[in-house]
Design an enzyme around this catalytic site. Structure first.
Site, PDB file in Angstrom:
ATOM      1  N   SER A 147       0.940  -1.198   0.021  1.00 12.71           N
ATOM      2  CA  SER A 147      -0.102   0.008  -0.011  1.00 12.71           C
ATOM      3  C   SER A 147       0.837   1.276  -0.076  1.00 12.71           C
ATOM      4  O   SER A 147       1.774   1.384   0.933  1.00 12.71           O
ATOM      5  CB  SER A 147      -0.923   0.012   1.202  1.00 12.71           C
ATOM      6  N   SER A 199      -4.735  13.395  -4.202  1.00  7.94           N
ATOM      7  CA  SER A 199      -5.570  14.653  -4.160  1.00  7.94           C
ATOM      8  C   SER A 199      -5.098  15.837  -3.367  1.00  7.94           C
ATOM      9  O   SER A 199      -5.456  17.067  -3.329  1.00  7.94           O
ATOM     10  CB  SER A 199      -7.212  14.091  -3.670  1.00  7.94           C
ATOM     11  N   HIS A 227      -9.956  10.902  -8.217  1.00  7.77           N
ATOM     12  CA  HIS A 227      -9.310  12.313  -8.327  1.00  7.77           C
ATOM     13  C   HIS A 227      -9.024  12.401  -9.767  1.00  7.77           C
ATOM     14  O   HIS A 227      -8.396  13.479 -10.265  1.00  7.77           O
ATOM     15  CB  HIS A 227      -8.523  12.855  -7.402  1.00  7.77           C
ATOM     16  N   LYS A 258     -17.437  13.111  -7.300  1.00  9.75           N
ATOM     17  CA  LYS A 258     -16.429  14.243  -7.559  1.00  9.75           C
ATOM     18  C   LYS A 258     -16.749  14.825  -8.882  1.00  9.75           C
ATOM     19  O   LYS A 258     -17.491  15.684  -9.162  1.00  9.75           O
ATOM     20  CB  LYS A 258     -14.897  13.868  -7.086  1.00  9.75           C
ATOM     21  N   THR A 373      -5.798  14.323   7.460  1.00  6.88           N
ATOM     22  CA  THR A 373      -5.715  14.267   6.001  1.00  6.88           C
ATOM     23  C   THR A 373      -4.510  14.397   5.330  1.00  6.88           C
ATOM     24  O   THR A 373      -4.343  13.847   4.358  1.00  6.88           O
ATOM     25  CB  THR A 373      -6.794  15.439   5.492  1.00  6.88           C
TER      26      THR A 373
HETATM   27  C1  PLP Z   1     -13.043  11.320  -1.743  1.00  4.19           C
HETATM   28  C2  PLP Z   1     -12.027   9.948  -1.932  1.00  4.19           C
HETATM   29  C3  PLP Z   1     -12.696   8.793  -1.702  1.00  4.19           C
HETATM   30  C4  PLP Z   1     -14.167   8.354  -1.297  1.00  4.19           C
HETATM   31  O1  PLP Z   1     -14.879   8.980  -2.276  1.00  4.19           O
HETATM   32  P1  PLP Z   1     -16.469   9.429  -1.986  1.00  4.19           P
HETATM   33  O2  PLP Z   1     -17.120   9.004  -3.057  1.00  4.19           O
HETATM   34  O3  PLP Z   1     -16.280  10.730  -1.744  1.00  4.19           O
HETATM   35  O4  PLP Z   1     -16.786   8.335  -0.709  1.00  4.19           O
HETATM   36  C5  PLP Z   1     -11.974   7.723  -2.228  1.00  4.19           C
HETATM   37  N1  PLP Z   1     -10.559   7.686  -2.552  1.00  4.19           N
HETATM   38  C6  PLP Z   1     -10.088   8.857  -2.589  1.00  4.19           C
HETATM   39  C7  PLP Z   1      -8.754   9.182  -2.980  1.00  4.19           C
HETATM   40  C8  PLP Z   1     -10.767  10.071  -2.391  1.00  4.19           C
HETATM   41  O5  PLP Z   1     -10.337  11.397  -2.070  1.00  4.19           O
END
Ligand code: PLP
Length: 414
Positions: A147, A199, A227, A258, A373
């Site tokens: 990972s 991201s 992303h 997104k 984060t």
């Molecule tokens: C936002 C995000 C997720 C989760 O996606 P959602 O549809 O918002 O639950 C998964 N992986 C990454 C890298 C993210 O930034």
């Protein structure tokens, strides 16, 4: 039971909870959610309900509705039509009454988007990562997951819930990944889990090189394209489409929340892999399927972005303009090759302070990004300009930041 009947050494639950919150305040990373309403047809303009004098107009700079598809007329029309056609919810799990024709159409569309045999919808991207990673690794006895250290919390949760061994490789570090792969028994099942666009830093994984290692050490690959879907590749299939690597990946995961502007998550893979996850993943099986209204909207969005490149081009142009404006003004913009424009602050209290001033005095909304984060000491502001942010807005934003940087005596770029 009366108060004095409580044993002296019983747990004071409220105190424990209050202390947990106090710790966040002390570190300056207590989260405050900004109360907003977006104005349909006028994004990135929105209204903020922070003050006491009614809603105040703001400009949103941190939305993950990257291409403003959440307000696209085709998406809204599809959702309205579905709502009037079949009503609000799906009424069940996929297995029991909730397998609507919309779901099947969208899965077919997503499989095609990623050039895979099949796809599977989940209620969010988070759930798709958690459910898929935890299930696939449990199906493979003795599996070891490799990972990337910057993987998203939802992938980490899935890996943890799989109960299998994991090896964390340094971010995008192929030599370290190979060292870890080579150290394991060749006969043991292996899975490499990584993202395409990270991201927070806005950098991109070397997908082909990672697939080369996967081939060499007979490992499966799992790529989070959350992303990147909708935004990269000729049809919005992500970095794996742009780099012509989709066929080399075992599983591609994405979100509909997104760039596609709606809600939901999915994976795309070979039919057998999809069948296994569909049949074994509790996070897929034991939950009501997405509302057909959401699925219809996502379907319209995916179809639109397969054919239209204007949104992607507009986003890339906006990101490039904003990076140049920031850099020319001496602001510490991080060097990225993607649509993500992070300004490094390096301190949670300062990041929050800048964000507060921007909102209060300039009507600019950008959320400070703090631990967990991002790693401690790398707190930042993360801007996501899109096709709807115009140059005048970006110039105003830059001027505001320059003023605040001076006022707070913050470090400029080297
Ligand atoms: C936002 C995000 C997720 C989760 O996606 P959602 O549809 O918002 O639950 C998964 N992986 C990454 C890298 C993210 O930034």
């Amino acid at each position: 039971m009366s108060i004095d009947a409580v044993p002296a050494r019983s747990v004071d639950y409220n105190r424990v909870f209050a202390q947990a919150i106090d710790r966040l305040h002390e570190e300056g990373r207590y989260r405050v959610f900004i109360d907003i309403l977006r104005n349909k047809g006028q994004f990135p303009n929105a209204r903020c309900f922070a003050g006491h004098n009614g809603p105040k107009p703001i400009t949103v700079w941190c939305s993950n509705d990257y291409l403003a598809m959440g307000q696209h007329p085709a998406v809204i029309a599809a959702m309205e039509e579905a709502l009037h056609d079949v009503g609000a919810g799906s009424g069940g799990t996929r297995n029991i009454g909730g397998n609507t024709h919309y779901h099947i159409d969208l899965e077919t569309e997503l499989a095609d988007l990623h050039d895979k045999e099949a796809a599977l919808l989940f209620t969010s991207g988070y759930v798709s990562n958690e459910a898929t990673l935890s299930t696939i690794a449990r199906i493979l006895p003795g599996c070891i997951i490799f990972s990337d250290e910057l993987n998203h919390a939802s992938m980490i949760a899935g890996i943890r819930h799989s109960g299998c061994e994991k090896r964390v490789f340094r971010h995008n570090d192929l030599a370290h990944l190979e060292e870890l792969l080579a150290a394991e028994d060749p006969s043991v099942p292996k899975l490499i889990a990584f993202e395409s666009v990270y991201s927070m830093d806005g950098d991109v994984a070397p997908i082909h090189a990672i697939c080369d290692l996967a081939d060499k050490y007979n490992a499966l690959t799992y790529l989070d394209e959350v992303h990147a879907v909708g935004m990269y590749g000729l049809r919005g299939g992500g970095i794996s489409e742009r780099d012509d690597a989709a066929s080399r990946l075992t599983i591609i995961e994405g979100t509909l929340g997104k760039a596609f502007g709606v809600m939901g998550g999915y994976i795309a893979a070979d039919r057998t892999v999809i069948d296994v996850i569909r049949s074994y993943a509790p996070g897929f099986i034991f939950t009501t399927s997405l509302s057909p209204v959401l699925v219809a909207g996502a379907l319209a969005s995916v179809r639109h972005l397969k054919a239209s490149t204007a949104e992607r081009e507009g986003q890339q142009a906006a990101a490039s303009t904003l990076k140049t404006l920031f850099a020319d003004a001496g602001l510490p913009v991080m060097d990225t090759t993607t649509h993500i424009v992070p300004l490094m602050v390096g301190d949670p209290v300062k990041a929050k302070r800048i964000s507060d001033i921007l909102l209060r005095e300039y009507g600019v909304y950008v959320q400070p990004i703090n631990y967990p984060t991002v790693p401690r000491g790398t707190e930042r502001l993360r801007f996501t300009p899109g096709p709807a942010h115009d140059t005048a807005m970006m110039q105003e934003l830059t001027a505001a930041l320059v003023e605040i940087w001076g006022r707070l005596e913050l470090r400029k770029a080297a």
